[in-house]
Design an enzyme around this catalytic site. Structure first.
Site, PDB file in Angstrom:
ATOM      1  N   THR A 192       5.434  13.158   9.348  1.00 26.60           N
ATOM      2  CA  THR A 192       6.790  12.694   9.675  1.00 26.60           C
ATOM      3  C   THR A 192       7.562  12.541   8.375  1.00 26.60           C
ATOM      4  O   THR A 192       6.976  12.257   7.326  1.00 26.60           O
ATOM      5  CB  THR A 192       6.789  11.325  10.379  1.00 26.60           C
ATOM      6  OG1 THR A 192       6.253  10.370   9.479  1.00 26.60           O
ATOM      7  CG2 THR A 192       5.988  11.340  11.656  1.00 26.60           C
ATOM      8  N   GLU A 240       5.416  13.167  16.529  1.00 31.36           N
ATOM      9  CA  GLU A 240       4.212  12.742  17.256  1.00 31.36           C
ATOM     10  C   GLU A 240       4.130  13.370  18.648  1.00 31.36           C
ATOM     11  O   GLU A 240       3.119  13.252  19.325  1.00 31.36           O
ATOM     12  CB  GLU A 240       4.208  11.211  17.418  1.00 31.36           C
ATOM     13  CG  GLU A 240       4.111  10.423  16.121  1.00 31.36           C
ATOM     14  CD  GLU A 240       5.470  10.200  15.461  1.00 31.36           C
ATOM     15  OE1 GLU A 240       6.437  10.950  15.747  1.00 31.36           O
ATOM     16  OE2 GLU A 240       5.574   9.273  14.627  1.00 31.36           O
ATOM     17  N   LYS A 265      22.185  -6.781  15.678  1.00 30.58           N
ATOM     18  CA  LYS A 265      22.131  -8.020  16.465  1.00 30.58           C
ATOM     19  C   LYS A 265      23.287  -8.918  16.058  1.00 30.58           C
ATOM     20  O   LYS A 265      23.338  -9.417  14.946  1.00 30.58           O
ATOM     21  CB  LYS A 265      20.798  -8.732  16.227  1.00 30.58           C
ATOM     22  CG  LYS A 265      20.651  -9.928  17.134  1.00 30.58           C
ATOM     23  CD  LYS A 265      19.204 -10.261  17.398  1.00 30.58           C
ATOM     24  CE  LYS A 265      19.120 -10.982  18.745  1.00 30.58           C
ATOM     25  NZ  LYS A 265      17.850 -11.526  19.044  1.00 30.58           N
ATOM     26  N   TRP A 323      23.032  -7.367  21.489  1.00 30.44           N
ATOM     27  CA  TRP A 323      22.710  -6.139  20.766  1.00 30.44           C
ATOM     28  C   TRP A 323      23.902  -5.198  20.748  1.00 30.44           C
ATOM     29  O   TRP A 323      24.593  -5.038  21.755  1.00 30.44           O
ATOM     30  CB  TRP A 323      21.536  -5.423  21.437  1.00 30.44           C
ATOM     31  CG  TRP A 323      20.245  -6.176  21.334  1.00 30.44           C
ATOM     32  CD1 TRP A 323      19.621  -6.851  22.335  1.00 30.44           C
ATOM     33  CD2 TRP A 323      19.432  -6.335  20.179  1.00 30.44           C
ATOM     34  NE1 TRP A 323      18.467  -7.418  21.878  1.00 30.44           N
ATOM     35  CE2 TRP A 323      18.313  -7.120  20.549  1.00 30.44           C
ATOM     36  CE3 TRP A 323      19.533  -5.899  18.851  1.00 30.44           C
ATOM     37  CZ2 TRP A 323      17.319  -7.469  19.652  1.00 30.44           C
ATOM     38  CZ3 TRP A 323      18.528  -6.255  17.966  1.00 30.44           C
ATOM     39  CH2 TRP A 323      17.434  -7.028  18.357  1.00 30.44           C
TER      40      TRP A 323
HETATM   41  P1  ADP Z   1      11.510  10.726  11.503  1.00 32.75           P
HETATM   42  O1  ADP Z   1      10.914   9.476  12.123  1.00 32.75           O
HETATM   43  O2  ADP Z   1      11.049  10.963  10.140  1.00 32.75           O
HETATM   44  O3  ADP Z   1      12.994  10.865  11.705  1.00 32.75           O
HETATM   45  P2  ADP Z   1      11.057  12.712  13.548  1.00 32.75           P
HETATM   46  O4  ADP Z   1      11.714  13.920  13.120  1.00 32.75           O
HETATM   47  O5  ADP Z   1       9.760  12.787  14.211  1.00 32.75           O
HETATM   48  O6  ADP Z   1      10.812  11.878  12.299  1.00 32.75           O
HETATM   49  O7  ADP Z   1      12.089  11.913  14.401  1.00 32.75           O
HETATM   50  C1  ADP Z   1      11.870  11.399  15.674  1.00 32.75           C
HETATM   51  C2  ADP Z   1      12.961  10.432  16.008  1.00 32.75           C
HETATM   52  O8  ADP Z   1      14.232  11.091  15.994  1.00 32.75           O
HETATM   53  C3  ADP Z   1      12.858   9.836  17.383  1.00 32.75           C
HETATM   54  O9  ADP Z   1      11.932   8.782  17.431  1.00 32.75           O
HETATM   55  C4  ADP Z   1      14.289   9.387  17.623  1.00 32.75           C
HETATM   56  O10 ADP Z   1      14.567   8.163  16.983  1.00 32.75           O
HETATM   57  C5  ADP Z   1      15.094  10.456  16.921  1.00 32.75           C
HETATM   58  N1  ADP Z   1      15.586  11.443  17.890  1.00 32.75           N
HETATM   59  C6  ADP Z   1      15.037  12.623  18.208  1.00 32.75           C
HETATM   60  N2  ADP Z   1      15.786  13.285  19.114  1.00 32.75           N
HETATM   61  C7  ADP Z   1      16.843  12.480  19.390  1.00 32.75           C
HETATM   62  C8  ADP Z   1      17.986  12.582  20.255  1.00 32.75           C
HETATM   63  N3  ADP Z   1      18.205  13.632  21.011  1.00 32.75           N
HETATM   64  N4  ADP Z   1      18.853  11.550  20.272  1.00 32.75           N
HETATM   65  C9  ADP Z   1      18.652  10.462  19.506  1.00 32.75           C
HETATM   66  N5  ADP Z   1      17.615  10.305  18.663  1.00 32.75           N
HETATM   67  C10 ADP Z   1      16.717  11.299  18.613  1.00 32.75           C
END
Ligand code: ADP
Length: 540
Positions: free
Chosen positions: A181, A326, A434, A439
């Protein structure tokens, strides 16, 4: 029923057999290559034999530091095809993180693009497990370098065996790939993908209400191959025999627009920042984008204004999807149900800007402070998912126990779900604001701001507040030509009808750019520091 293993190598064999004439079009530093799946298959087999000759064995990690091109695609199949593990490394991470990732994964060999060579030359004394380097280049000579031993990719292929077999004696649960990640906090965390996970995820990409990728598509994954396997598109597109267009190193919005027109691209995929850039390019140039039937957008929230611009102005269907490293990554995709087609245009857009419903094969639940929340579009909770393409641990990492609990992956995303089961990301747990015990969703405010005609990008972060605990501050990057034309009050007035009063940002800062992560997401940690520095607030 028979227990035949689901293997990544078999996907390439399928393409060789049934789609031998279909093409992979690939831009490298110097050349535009056009290869058939027959050729790509042979080259993949040659590469497997070369890996075997270099001593790569079952379970060994094969690292790549490369852009989107055919050679990278060949490693996608050659490494798992001979029982090794494809480890794609994010080239945009800091050198410290790249060193950590390569050593932690214990990569045996590294495949690198020419322009990544200087970076690897700098860090190679710190690499503890790498035994060989391969440079991917159109040039036949090796560069003058300190990396030893260094092989030329094309030379390895020339010396390789075009009939080398894909292994069929692997267990479908064996590791096929891995990816770390991008680490918005702490050290990167590794995720290992099994053959079975990749194959089943590819099926989801082919479902009509999933990714809907088919043989008739010309697919251009813009999301990097070093980021969650370019969302699995190279695997699925090869298996289905779709034509693939790979935009290569350091592509620009101009190249993307030109490739869409020239190769009649039908489907493409990437993060919102890519589409914001492409939109600007489309506005400048006169491109024919009529071939596009699907833009897949995920990685961070797609602003409603972006979806509207693609669909209404350019008649390009735009699909919002959600996932994570993941989750291989596809978890949800936003498509209207048949009976939702009667909604008004505005309602349809609202619905489509949500992250959508779960793809078949996975399970989800949403947990609030008192257990599972109701799907009433109001109660918020953390999204938990499980299924055959969801990781069950981080690779050799004690942080696993924080995210993988009782057979569920805790995504760290706060969501609401409506009665239709359509999920909406409210925020990341750590980015929610918050204020006075309530929220505030930074994502909702950002999306609303990005629908303003003067705004190129907007991001909202919290600053500490003695009275309310936290308050939102909006950071706005204006489109060209709007500098000095709009004020803080214009934006507050624009937001007022859309939000409760306490949601309205206390201030609007005008920035030249919003800091981004290595994969183009807003880097809120850095932005928060910038904003705090602006108000001379000390960091804890
Ligand atoms: P990182 O945690 O390094 O950003 P990832 O690329 O695995 O790694 O990102 C996953 C995260 O990206 C998700 O847990 C979410 O928070 C965000 N995410 C992915 N797709 C979307 C989406 N369509 N809308 C909003 N957030 C998203």
């Amino acid at each position: 029923m028979m227990q035949t293993p689901l293997l990544v190598g078999s996907m390439m064999e399928h393409a060789e057999k049934f789609f031998s004439k279909k093409e992979v079009i690939s831009q490298t530093h110097d050349t535009l290559h056009r290869l058939t799946y027959k050729e790509v298959g042979h080259r993949t087999r040659r590469l497997m034999s070369a890996l075997a000759r270099l001593g790569i064995e079952k379970g060994d990690k094969v690292g790549t530091l490369a852009w989107n091109h055919h050679r990278h695609l060949e490693i996608y199949f050659a490494a798992p095809g001979m029982g090794a593990v494809l480890h794609t490394i994010n080239i945009r991470l800091s050198p410290e993180h790249i060193i950590y990732i390569i050593n932690h994964a214990e990569d045996e060999i590294l495949f690198i693009d020419e322009d990544i060579l200087p970076l690897i030359e700098k860090i190679h004394p710190h690499l503890t497990t790498v035994k060989a380097y391969v440079i991917m280049s159109d040039k036949s000579t090796l560069p003058d370098t300190t990396l030893q031993p260094l092989y030329n990719y094309e030379q390895l292929l020339t010396d390789g065996d075009p009939a080398y077999p894909f292994r069929h004696d692997l267990d479908e649960n064996d590791p096929a790939g891995m990816c770390y990640t991008s680490a918005t906090t702490g050290k990167p965390k590794g995720v290992v993908y099994s053959h079975r996970g990749i194959v089943l995820h590819s099926l989801a990409l082919g479902l009509a209400d999933g990714g809907a990728i088919s043989e008739s598509d010309t697919a251009m994954p813009v999301v990097p191959q070093f980021h969650v396997n370019a969302w699995g598109l190279p695997f699925a597109c090869t298996w289905f025999g779709s034509t693939q267009v790979m935009p290569g190193p350091r592509f620009t919005p101009q190249r993307l627009a030109a490739f869409i027109e020239r190769f009649r691209v039908t489907i493409t995929a990437g993060v919102p920042t890519i589409w914001l850039g492409l939109l600007q390019e489309l506005e400048k140039g006169n491109y024919d984008t009529s071939s596009l039937r699907s833009v897949l957008c995920g990685g961070s929230a797609a602003p409603l204004g972006l979806i509207r611009a693609f669909e209404k102005k350019y008649n390009i269907p735009f699909y919002h999807a959600y996932g994570a490293t993941e989750t291989t990554p596809l978890v949800t995709i936003s498509r209207l149900k048949s009976y939702q087609q009667d909604l008004s245009e505005d309602e349809k857009l609202q619905e489509r800007s949500r992250q959508g419903i779960l793809v078949p094969g996975l399970e989800m639940k949403v947990i609030g402070s008192d257990g599972e929340v109701e799907w009433n579009d109001e109660e918020m909770g953390e999204l938990l998912v499980r299924g055959p393409w969801i990781a069950d641990a981080y690779y050799r990492d004690e942080r696993s126990e924080l995210a993988f609990i009782d057979g569920w992956f805790h995504t760290g995303d706060v969501v609401t779900v409506d009665k239709e089961g359509t999920m909406k990301i409210v925020d990341r747990t750590k980015d929610l604001i918050k204020s006075g015990g309530e929220w505030i969703s930074s994502v909702d405010l950002e999306n609303a701001l990005m629908a303003h005609e003067a705004v190129f990008e907007a991001s909202v972060v919290a600053i500490p507040d003695p009275e309310w605990q936290e308050r939102p501050i909006a950071c706005v990057v204006l489109k060209e030509g709007y500098e000095g034309q709009v004020t803080k009050d214009d934006f507050i007035q624009f937001l007022e009808p859309q939000f409760a009063k306490y949601w309205l940002p206390d201030d609007v800062l005008f920035l030249d750019a919003i800091p981004k992560t290595s994969v183009g997401k807003f880097l809120k940690r850095q932005l928060r520091e910038q904003v705090k520095a602006h108000y001379q607030i000390k960091s804890e």
